[in-house]
Structures are given as C-alpha cells and as structure tokens.
Design a protein around this motif. Sequence first.
Motif, short mmCIF file in Angstrom:
data_model
loop_
_atom_site.label_atom_id
_atom_site.label_comp_id
_atom_site.label_asym_id
_atom_site.label_seq_id
_atom_site.Cartn_x
_atom_site.Cartn_y
_atom_site.Cartn_z
N UNK A 205 0.82 -1.21 0.00
CA UNK A 205 0.00 0.00 0.00
C UNK A 205 0.86 1.26 0.00
N UNK A 206 2.03 1.24 -0.64
CA UNK A 206 2.85 2.44 -0.64
C UNK A 206 3.86 2.36 -1.77
N UNK A 207 4.43 3.51 -2.11
CA UNK A 207 5.59 3.54 -2.99
C UNK A 207 6.67 4.32 -2.26
N UNK A 208 7.70 3.63 -1.80
CA UNK A 208 8.84 4.24 -1.12
C UNK A 208 10.00 4.36 -2.11
N UNK A 209 10.78 5.42 -1.98
CA UNK A 209 11.95 5.61 -2.83
C UNK A 209 13.15 5.79 -1.92
N UNK A 210 14.24 5.07 -2.21
CA UNK A 210 15.43 5.22 -1.38
C UNK A 210 16.68 5.28 -2.26
N UNK A 211 17.66 6.11 -1.84
CA UNK A 211 18.92 6.20 -2.59
C UNK A 211 20.01 5.44 -1.85
N UNK A 212 20.81 4.72 -2.61
CA UNK A 212 21.91 3.93 -2.04
C UNK A 212 23.21 4.42 -2.69
N UNK A 213 24.23 4.70 -1.86
CA UNK A 213 25.49 5.19 -2.42
C UNK A 213 26.54 4.08 -2.46
#
Length: 614
Positions: free
Chosen positions: A556-564
């Motif tokens: 029930x969601x759209x999460x966005x995450x950045x990985x370095x």
Amino acid sequence: MIKVYTSLAKRLILVSSLFLVFLFPIHYYGKADLVEHIKGYYNDPSIGKLRISDFSPYEASVIFPRDFSINKGGDNYTDLYRNHLGVDSNDNGTIIQYTGNSSALTNKIVKNTYKKHQISVFDANRETKNCGRLKVDTDIEIAKYDQVDHHLDRMAKKLIEQLENDDAFKDLRGFFKDDLPKQIMSNTLHHHFFKFSGTSVWLEQHGVHYMISRVLYNVKGSKRGPSLSLTYAQVFNEKWQEMRDVELVYPTRHPNSNDIVYKNGKFPSFLPIPFYSDSNFQPHRFYGAEDPRLLLVKNDMGVEEPLMVFNAFHRKIKDKVLVGENAMNITFGFYRSMFLCWPFQYQLGKVNVDDVRNPETDKVVYNKVIELRRENTERLSIQKNWTPFVDLSERDPYDKHIYFIYRWANLEILKCKLTDFDLNTESQCSFVYKRNPDLKENTAVGPMRGGTEMIPFNLHGHTAWIGFARAHIKKCGCGSSMYRPNLAVIVKHGDEYKISYLSSSITFDIPIVGWTNPKKLCRYNDPDALIPNGISAWETLGDDDYMTLTLSVADDSVHVIHIRNLLQKVKHLAKSEDPQRGFDENAVECTLKKSAQFCRSYGNEQKKLAEKKQ
Ligand SMILES: *[C@@H]1O[C@H](CO)[C@@H](O)[C@H](O)[C@H]1NC(C)=O
Ligand SMILES: *[C@@H]1O[C@H](CO)[C@@H](O)[C@H](O)[C@H]1NC(C)=O
Ligand SMILES: *[C@@H]1O[C@H](CO)[C@@H](O)[C@H](O)[C@H]1NC(C)=O
Ligand SMILES: *[C@@H]1O[C@H](CO)[C@@H](O)[C@H](O)[C@H]1NC(C)=O
C-alpha cells in the motif's frame, strides 16, 4: 484549466495522417560498450542548463524528446504541437523540448546524508555448506527514504474520466458502476484502492522519471480479494515531484501501417492494457495486470523505451469440437500467464489476448502486449514472478531478446523474443541455462523470487547483473508470511550463469506497517511485507555511484530510497569472483535459512512489544 479529453484512437489517427512528414530519423548506435554499463551523464557544454524541475509541476506542459528535430523550416514547437498533436485539446501549457542533462542525478541525491547499513552477503564462490563461512558482513550506504504521495482523489477522478471517454476502459465500467463519485464524496477511497508496486525508469530524452504502479480495486472495501488490478502511469521531474498534467511526445509505430509516427501520451493516466475481464463473474477472479516490472529496452527505432513485464488472468481456446458442417463447440481454458507490454506502443483490438475477435473491441486502441510462452510446453495454470534483464552484449543494434530468471533455487534462465514473433500472439521463450536439467517443468519455484529487474554491469570483465530478489517465507514466526528484499548478483561465465552473491533480508530502516491494521504487525493471517519493486536509476559520478530503488510496504505504498556506492561495494566483495566456482545451491539455502531466522526474531520482538502495550 479545462481540457477536452480526446480518445487515444482519434488522436493517433490525426497524428499519423498529418504527421508523416515528421518521420523519425532512425539512429542506430554501435554495439554497446561493455566497459561501464552504468549510464553516464553529459558533460557537453551544449547541454542546456534547464531541467524539468525548472518548470512548474502543477501546470500543463508538453515535453518533446531531445532527439526530436523539426526538419521543416519555419515551424516552432508550439505551432507544431497545436497543429499536429494537440488538435482537439485546448491545452495552452508550456511546450518544451528537453535539452538538459541526461543524468537523473540531482544535488540533493549527491549531497544527501548517507549512513551505514549492515547487510550479510553469502558468497557462492566460497563453495561451502557452512553458512557461517559463506557469510560476509558488509555495510551499504543509504539515505533516508521518501514516500511518493498517494493522492487517491486525483487518481480516482482520472479513472472516472477514462471510464467515460476512453474506449479501452469501456469493458471495465461494470466493475465501478456509479461508485467512484460516492467513494470520493464519503472519503472512503482508501478502503477500495491500494496503490503500490511503483516501478520506474529514467527517460533521459525527456528528463523525467516514468513510473507505473499497480492499483488494486475492491468494490467491497477490503484489501483481501480485490476484483481488479489496474496500472497507473505517472511522470516525475528529476526531483521526484509529480507532474500533474504532462504530455510526453515519443516515437511509436502506427498500429495499422507500422509506420513510425510521433504520439503524445498524457500523464498521469491508467494504461490501456488489454486483458480479459467480465464484471459478471467477480468473486475469486483477479483480473488485470499484476506484479508489473519496468525496464528500458532499445527498440528497432534506435530509441530506449519502457517495457513492462506482468502477469494476468486470461482465457485461451483449449478445445474445438466440430458439431456440424458449419459450426463447432469451443472450450476455453483459464490461466494466469506472463506478458510483456510496451507502454509507448499500441495495437488495435485484443484478439491476441482473448483468442477470439469481438466487434466491441476490435477497433479499440490498446497498449501493445504479447504473451510469453515457454517453447514446447503446455501453459501452466499459474505463471508469475519472472525476473527480467537484458544482455547488453547482444544489443546489436537493438534488443532482440529479453531474459528472465525463471527459477532462483536451481537457477534457470529463460530467453524470450522481443521482435519477430512467429505468431503475432506469442513471444517464444527457451531455456538457455538450467542448473538441474532433470527438474520437471511444473516443479514449484520455491520461496526465493524476483523482486526488481536486474541491471547489467561489468564485474571485473565479466557480464553481471545486480538487483533485489525477495524471499517469501511462509509461517516463519510473523503472521502468515514475510517478504523482504535480498541483494543479488548474477554472473555469466561462458554459457553458464550463477548467483554469485546473495544477501539475507535487508530492512533499509524502513518502518513496516501491518497489512490490514497499520498499527498491528505480525497479525495472524497477515503477510508482513517490504517488497523491492524496481531500480529507477543507477549512475556514477566521479568515484561514487548512486542507485535509486523503489519499494512497497504492506502492499500500500511507494517508497523511494537512494543507495550510495553499491557498485564499489559489490566490486570489492567480488574480488573472490571465480569462473570455476559457486555453481551450487549453498548461497540460496543459506539466504533462506538466515531470512527465516530474521523473521522469527522479528516476530518475537513484535510479540514482546505488543505485550508491553497491553
Ligand atoms: C550533468 O549532471 C552531472 C551529474 O549531476 C554533472 O556532474 C554534470 O556537470 C552535468 N552536466 C552539465 C553540462 O550540466
Ligand atoms: C511559436 O509560435 C507561437 C504561436 O504561433 C508564437 O506565439 C511564438 O512566438 C512562436 N515562437 C517562436 C520562438 O517563434
Ligand atoms: C489557458 O486556457 C484557459 C481556457 O481557455 C484559460 O482560462 C487560462 O487562463 C489559460 N491559461 C494560460 C496560462 O494561458
Ligand atoms: C456443443 O455445445 C452444446 C451447447 O453447450 C451442447 O449441447 C452439445 O452437446 C455440444 N456438442 C458437442 C459435439 O460437444
């Protein structure tokens, strides 16, 4: 702003008849460079400084792709748009051609605060059944996640508009009747709609993220037993702000003539994907496109375009019995099968899905789809979770095949056609690798499944792919089952493939909510789900690399995450990469064991927390 909605069909014809002068100049690019597959960025001083976020995301805009050229003098883009594409619309928005940076990187991503996040990776090259000895602990660097806004209101209004005006949605009216305005009025949309599984690609020609999400609809207002699954397409600028009213202009093939023409797609909107449905038969049916995955492929126009992989329920002719000189009885079989959809390409009618012609739908314009069929085997009643990837070394000059990890445990790789289909209704697929050739066709796939698509990269001279799988572990100590991401690196040596590195469960420090009641975790009968959906971008800048990953919590969601510096990390880990070793099941088995342990201790922790609260 008032906008007249023109049906896709009408527009396509207008566009194509007037637009042949603007035949797309076909560029072919040479064999892709295998040295570094991660997309670079332009340092060319002629690159415009403006990016899409320099235009308001709230106002109407039209974006022409960078390679578009007006080859007739005297025209300008505003005229061009008004005369050829926006004919029936009174759109007076900003009309732009994107000339900005091809990179999806922003200052925010680069300057973000990244913190260390420990993961355990199992290194198949060590070839031991001892999970402790197979395991390497390492840190990845993650930034704080963002969540893509839900805005069910706007989405529902869009759906009302499309149900009314778009012929491709006529079939679906029976599922909604007059319910949508009532749900909007009574503020109950969130009981009926569940938007998740967002997966996106960066369109460097337009300077935007193109995202599709799965939208479940349940007429009764519960998350269980939905009636319908739709695909919602949205466009975001490079800062991940949604463009509320945007048209992208892209080259496509006319569904009648196969000529190359330009078309404008309006977003946000639901994709007109053809699928079998009948609102008269609803309980226990799951209609529509499920588990969408998006990736970029290069087409025979020389252009990178989004390609969606999904599964859907459909019916196919199973048996034909002659009952007279001019009649026969036909029996249908029902299946859930794998499909490809080209969101920027179109087809007329949906006989390739339904197996029979239908005057109601034969003239309707849908997105182009094709069923994926394993060669020389009967359809299985359920087929899903194939993990897609492309092999850039075969991009010559465009992608003619797509590959899938069909099975993770007992690795199997399937190769399917993207062009030259023998029949227009199927893409033929054949296995190019089977760890265990004796395994039966219908053997269950097991708990390790595909999460994201796999992104190609070069690993010390070897062809490799990186992505996130997901282990689906049942009854492991938290609710009915648990889903978590697992980092996976696949390497190809000669004709053989292996899962060289596979991590145990990763949390990314994203808080989980309960599946039916956000406050109650690990409830009996509820899955506990953090699911990786897609890799939106992965680029290098100087010595650093940045990956953008999308995930869903509790469906029930759209999460966005950045990985370095995941690339750096993997390259470092992969000093052990050995072409002779690791073609076994140890890494998968250790991952599943470790993930089950994770589930058990997480379940116990939740139990303790719940007891404390009482
Ligand atoms: C394009 O973006 C990259 C990454 O943010 C940046 O390093 C580069 O300078 C940009 N190029 C131009 C011409 O602005
Ligand atoms: C393009 O055409 C529009 C409408 O005819 C006009 O208003 C505009 O000034 C033109 N732009 C240029 C750069 O010539
Ligand atoms: C766009 O057109 C509408 C209707 O014709 C008008 O009300 C509105 O002011 C226009 N907007 C702009 C920015 O020109
Ligand atoms: C054909 O279908 C009809 C209607 O279902 C049925 O009555 C008939 O027996 C069938 N004939 C054959 C040869 O299967």
